[in-house]
Design a protein around this motif. Structure first.
Motif, short mmCIF file in Angstrom:
data_model
loop_
_atom_site.label_atom_id
_atom_site.label_comp_id
_atom_site.label_asym_id
_atom_site.label_seq_id
_atom_site.Cartn_x
_atom_site.Cartn_y
_atom_site.Cartn_z
N ARG A 254 37.67 7.56 38.35
CA ARG A 254 36.83 8.65 36.86
C ARG A 254 37.65 9.74 36.24
O ARG A 254 37.69 10.74 35.19
N ARG B 164 42.62 5.08 33.02
CA ARG B 164 41.35 4.79 33.58
C ARG B 164 40.79 3.71 33.78
O ARG B 164 40.56 3.39 34.75
N LYS C 73 38.33 14.81 26.24
CA LYS C 73 36.65 15.48 25.90
C LYS C 73 35.19 14.95 25.16
O LYS C 73 34.49 14.71 25.11
N LEU D 216 43.14 6.82 28.02
CA LEU D 216 41.92 5.16 28.84
C LEU D 216 42.56 4.24 29.50
O LEU D 216 41.24 3.62 30.22
N HIS E 220 35.84 13.24 22.40
CA HIS E 220 36.14 11.46 22.72
C HIS E 220 35.15 10.65 23.49
O HIS E 220 34.11 10.01 23.47
N LEU E 221 34.91 11.26 25.16
CA LEU E 221 34.22 11.02 25.86
C LEU E 221 32.61 11.89 25.57
O LEU E 221 31.65 10.54 25.60
N ARG E 222 32.92 12.84 24.73
CA ARG E 222 30.88 12.57 24.20
C ARG E 222 31.01 11.49 23.10
O ARG E 222 29.65 11.98 22.07
N THR F 18 30.03 12.85 34.65
CA THR F 18 30.91 13.10 33.56
C THR F 18 32.86 13.17 34.22
O THR F 18 32.68 13.53 35.34
N PRO F 19 33.10 12.65 33.69
CA PRO F 19 34.71 12.03 34.34
C PRO F 19 35.52 13.64 33.95
O PRO F 19 35.24 14.55 33.00
#
Ligand SMILES: Cc1cc2nc3c(=O)[nH]c(=O)nc-3n(C[C@H](O)[C@H](O)[C@H](O)COP(=O)(O)O)c2cc1C
Length: 325
Positions: free
Chosen positions: A221, A215, A240, A212, A242-244, A3-4
């Motif tokens: 990452r 990245r 975090k 975003l 958002h990433l999930r 995970t980033p």
């Protein structure tokens, strides 16, 4: 794919142990880095290390359990190595080297960004520290893209990687570019492609869209957040979420007012005088008011107040008002 990761930037005079404590409690960060500890001719004592990085006495973690790396700044490789070993003896378990500080006093003494003019010296510093430190202690570095221009950026990054660092953070500007936008994220991509160690992208991430974009453009990452995380204390948490794939709602100001009160209490617990807590609060509100009109309003209410008890009263009333809104 791992995970980033989000790393809280080292920011001397702004992100001290109290700010690290607060921001890592709010959440989203995987790691933080101490303000730089400047190495000149002396060897720092344990109290000095603890003053800059109290986390080293608590298994290198903030109270929320987020790991904290000790950052060193200097130019005398041998003395930096002696100091790094001392830091490790007192508890540090990861060392980062600063090759980006633009401060004239630091640069005058051949530390920080001025070293980007001489990649061979960077190599010598990194290699000396890598050879001195026990193998299990990771050594990383942070650089800008150059001093006057970017012509030696790749050489500097190579010097860091070849010297034995296991990670590199790139603040995507030269020293002379200061903090002027834009940050040159495409240069982070060039560096990332040219070195064989993981690169973390840094510079001008102020909201989710910037995250975003950095990245996408840098191809990295992992991202380091600096001023944006101080101005929007829930930025890392939102990223975090958002990433999930969860709704990345912004915190309301009632919640932020609670964090402001907590921050002030943590400052008071560190130094129970009027000066430190009040100055730190004004500094933070001074940054947050660029984003939140409510922070501007609170800033105006405490602007002329010097007494910590009086400030605390204003903060409590302000939080109550925000909750009632
Ligand atoms: C007040 C301030 C202090 C800083 N102190 C440090 C430091 O101690 N060590 C370091 O490597 N970078 C330092 N930096 C640079 C930041 O870590 C970061 O690279 C820079 O602010 C760009 O990221 P941002 O746009 O997310 O803020 C500092 C920046 C600021 C604004």
């Amino acid at each position: 794919m791992p995970t980033p990761r989000l790393i809280l930037a080292p920011m001397q005079g702004l992100v001290d142990d109290v700010m690290r404590d607060l921001l890592t409690r709010i959440g989203g960060f995987d790691e933080c880095v101490s303000e730089f500890v400047r190495i000149t001719h002396t060897v720092h004592s344990r109290p000095t290390w603890l003053k800059y990085v109290p986390e080293i006495a608590s298994a290198n973690k903030t109270p929320a359990g987020v790991p904290c790396t000790v950052q060193l700044l200097g130019s005398d490789a041998e003395n930096m190595a002696v100091n790094a070993l001392e830091a490790v003896r007192f508890g540090a378990d990861k060392i980062d080297l600063n090759f980006g500080c633009p401060a004239p006093t630091v640069n005058k003494h051949q530390g920080g960004a001025v070293l980007l003019k001489e990649p061979e010296r960077i190599f010598h510093i990194v290699q000396t520290l890598r050879c001195s430190l026990p193998e299990h202690i990771p050594l990383t570095a942070k650089m800008r893209l150059g001093f006057d221009d970017k012509t030696r950026a790749l050489e500097c990054a190579a010097a860091i990687a070849d010297g034995g660092a296991c990670g590199l953070t790139v603040h995507a500007r030269t020293k002379v570019e200061g903090y002027e936008p834009p940050a040159h994220w495409e240069w982070v991509d060039k560096i990332r492609r040219s070195v064989g160690i993981p690169v973390t992208a840094n510079g001008d991430v102020f909201d989710l869209q910037d995250y975003l974009d950095i990245r996408r453009v840098s191809g990295c990452r992992d991202v380091m957040l600096g001023r944006g995380a101080v101005m929007r204390p829930d930025l890392a948490r939102r990223i975090k979420l958002h990433l999930r794939g969860e709704a990345a709602q912004e915190a309301g100001f009632a919640e932020i007012a609670g964090w402001i009160n907590l921050f002030f209490d943590l400052c008071l617990a560190k130094e129970a005088n009027n000066k430190y807590p009040v100055a730190r609060l004004k500094q933070w509100l001074g940054m947050m008011k660029k984003v939140y009109p409510q922070a501007q309003e609170l800033f105006e209410r405490i602007r002329a107040v010097k007494d910590a008890d009086e400030v605390k009263g204003i903060l409590l009333r302000f939080e109550e008002e925000q909750r009632g809104r």
